[in-house]
Design a protein around this motif. Sequence first.
Motif, PDB file in Angstrom:
ATOM      1  N   VAL A   1       0.862  -1.183   0.000  1.00 12.36           N
ATOM      2  CA  VAL A   1       0.000   0.000   0.000  1.00 12.36           C
ATOM      3  C   VAL A   1       0.895   1.229   0.000  1.00 12.36           C
ATOM      4  O   VAL A   1       1.679   1.432   0.924  1.00 12.36           O
ATOM      5  N   VAL A   2       0.801   2.043  -1.053  1.00 12.02           N
ATOM      6  CA  VAL A   2       1.641   3.231  -1.154  1.00 12.02           C
ATOM      7  C   VAL A   2       0.854   4.523  -0.898  1.00 12.02           C
ATOM      8  O   VAL A   2       1.442   5.560  -0.638  1.00 12.02           O
ATOM      9  N   ARG A   3      -0.472   4.430  -0.969  1.00 11.15           N
ATOM     10  CA  ARG A   3      -1.299   5.621  -0.723  1.00 11.15           C
ATOM     11  C   ARG A   3      -2.664   5.177  -0.204  1.00 11.15           C
ATOM     12  O   ARG A   3      -3.209   4.180  -0.655  1.00 11.15           O
ATOM     13  N   VAL A   4      -3.210   5.916   0.762  1.00 10.41           N
ATOM     14  CA  VAL A   4      -4.541   5.639   1.299  1.00 10.41           C
ATOM     15  C   VAL A   4      -5.342   6.940   1.268  1.00 10.41           C
ATOM     16  O   VAL A   4      -4.867   7.974   1.709  1.00 10.41           O
ATOM     17  N   GLU A   5      -6.554   6.855   0.730  1.00 11.75           N
ATOM     18  CA  GLU A   5      -7.462   8.006   0.690  1.00 11.75           C
ATOM     19  C   GLU A   5      -8.799   7.573   1.277  1.00 11.75           C
ATOM     20  O   GLU A   5      -9.255   6.465   1.012  1.00 11.75           O
ATOM     21  N   GLN A   6      -9.417   8.437   2.067  1.00  9.89           N
ATOM     22  CA  GLN A   6     -10.759   8.202   2.579  1.00  9.89           C
ATOM     23  C   GLN A   6     -11.691   9.157   1.848  1.00  9.89           C
ATOM     24  O   GLN A   6     -11.452  10.355   1.842  1.00  9.89           O
ATOM     25  N   GLU A   7     -12.720   8.609   1.201  1.00  7.93           N
ATOM     26  CA  GLU A   7     -13.646   9.453   0.461  1.00  7.93           C
ATOM     27  C   GLU A   7     -15.037   8.823   0.489  1.00  7.93           C
ATOM     28  O   GLU A   7     -15.201   7.654   0.133  1.00  7.93           O
ATOM     29  N   ASP A   8     -16.026   9.583   0.934  1.00  7.03           N
ATOM     30  CA  ASP A   8     -17.408   9.112   0.985  1.00  7.03           C
ATOM     31  C   ASP A   8     -17.540   7.784   1.734  1.00  7.03           C
ATOM     32  O   ASP A   8     -18.269   6.889   1.316  1.00  7.03           O
ATOM     33  N   GLY A   9     -16.792   7.632   2.824  1.00 16.55           N
ATOM     34  CA  GLY A   9     -16.860   6.420   3.621  1.00 16.55           C
ATOM     35  C   GLY A   9     -16.159   5.219   3.019  1.00 16.55           C
ATOM     36  O   GLY A   9     -16.261   4.116   3.530  1.00 16.55           O
ATOM     37  N   LYS A  10     -15.448   5.420   1.933  1.00 18.56           N
ATOM     38  CA  LYS A  10     -14.739   4.324   1.277  1.00 18.56           C
ATOM     39  C   LYS A  10     -13.232   4.516   1.410  1.00 18.56           C
ATOM     40  O   LYS A  10     -12.746   5.641   1.444  1.00 18.56           O
ATOM     41  N   THR A  11     -12.508   3.403   1.482  1.00 20.43           N
ATOM     42  CA  THR A  11     -11.055   3.443   1.541  1.00 20.43           C
ATOM     43  C   THR A  11     -10.511   3.176   0.152  1.00 20.43           C
ATOM     44  O   THR A  11     -10.806   2.141  -0.445  1.00 20.43           O
ATOM     45  N   LYS A  12      -9.751   4.122  -0.379  1.00 18.34           N
ATOM     46  CA  LYS A  12      -9.133   3.961  -1.695  1.00 18.34           C
ATOM     47  C   LYS A  12      -7.641   3.768  -1.505  1.00 18.34           C
ATOM     48  O   LYS A  12      -7.012   4.513  -0.766  1.00 18.34           O
ATOM     49  N   LEU A  13      -7.103   2.750  -2.171  1.00 18.62           N
ATOM     50  CA  LEU A  13      -5.706   2.377  -1.984  1.00 18.62           C
ATOM     51  C   LEU A  13      -4.936   2.439  -3.288  1.00 18.62           C
ATOM     52  O   LEU A  13      -5.377   1.886  -4.299  1.00 18.62           O
ATOM     53  N   GLY A  14      -3.791   3.086  -3.238  1.00 19.03           N
ATOM     54  CA  GLY A  14      -2.820   2.990  -4.320  1.00 19.03           C
ATOM     55  C   GLY A  14      -1.862   1.881  -3.927  1.00 19.03           C
ATOM     56  O   GLY A  14      -1.302   1.908  -2.830  1.00 19.03           O
ATOM     57  N   THR A  15      -1.710   0.871  -4.784  1.00 16.08           N
ATOM     58  CA  THR A  15      -0.846  -0.253  -4.442  1.00 16.08           C
ATOM     59  C   THR A  15       0.224  -0.468  -5.500  1.00 16.08           C
ATOM     60  O   THR A  15       0.017  -0.168  -6.678  1.00 16.08           O
ATOM     61  N   LYS A  16       1.354  -0.987  -5.061  1.00 13.22           N
ATOM     62  CA  LYS A  16       2.432  -1.379  -5.956  1.00 13.22           C
ATOM     63  C   LYS A  16       2.526  -2.900  -5.881  1.00 13.22           C
ATOM     64  O   LYS A  16       2.718  -3.467  -4.802  1.00 13.22           O
ATOM     65  N   ILE A  17       2.374  -3.558  -7.014  1.00 14.81           N
ATOM     66  CA  ILE A  17       2.348  -5.015  -7.044  1.00 14.81           C
ATOM     67  C   ILE A  17       3.735  -5.579  -6.745  1.00 14.81           C
ATOM     68  O   ILE A  17       4.722  -5.182  -7.355  1.00 14.81           O
ATOM     69  N   ILE A  18       3.769  -6.517  -5.782  1.00 15.74           N
ATOM     70  CA  ILE A  18       5.001  -7.223  -5.432  1.00 15.74           C
ATOM     71  C   ILE A  18       5.056  -8.538  -6.205  1.00 15.74           C
ATOM     72  O   ILE A  18       6.069  -8.902  -6.770  1.00 15.74           O
ATOM     73  N   SER A  19       3.925  -9.260  -6.202  1.00 15.05           N
ATOM     74  CA  SER A  19       3.841 -10.510  -6.956  1.00 15.05           C
ATOM     75  C   SER A  19       2.420 -10.695  -7.461  1.00 15.05           C
ATOM     76  O   SER A  19       1.468 -10.167  -6.878  1.00 15.05           O
ATOM     77  N   GLN A  20       2.296 -11.434  -8.560  1.00 12.82           N
ATOM     78  CA  GLN A  20       0.981 -11.690  -9.134  1.00 12.82           C
ATOM     79  C   GLN A  20       0.976 -13.041  -9.838  1.00 12.82           C
ATOM     80  O   GLN A  20       2.018 -13.502 -10.305  1.00 12.82           O
TER      81      GLN A  20
END
Length: 104
Positions: free
Chosen positions: A78-97
């Motif tokens: 998780v590189v960024r967290v935003e709270q908006e309208d009761g929702k958690t928005k996450l910016g993520t950097k993929i480590i493995s897939q």
Amino acid sequence: MVKVNPARKSIAKDRSPRVKAEFPVYAPDGAQGLTKDISATGIFLELDSKQKPGSIISFWVELDTPGAKMKLICEAKVVRVEQEDGKTKLGTKIISQELQALTP
């Protein structure tokens, strides 16, 4: 006159192209959400659980392809967290897939 922050300019150059896309997201703890955009190196998503920047999370994205339903299993930072309208928005950097067929 528009001022450009040189640091932001270099970040934008280094970012992978992003595609706006909404796919269902599921986490092992039962949290659910939707992707908002996807790139080769990260996923921006909404998730119905709280997260902290720097934490490592696991989730999978359900993809409905012409051949079959697939799931993209990810571990990401998780590189960024935003709270908006009761929702958690996450910016993520993929480590493995890993891409797997979604069994009914």
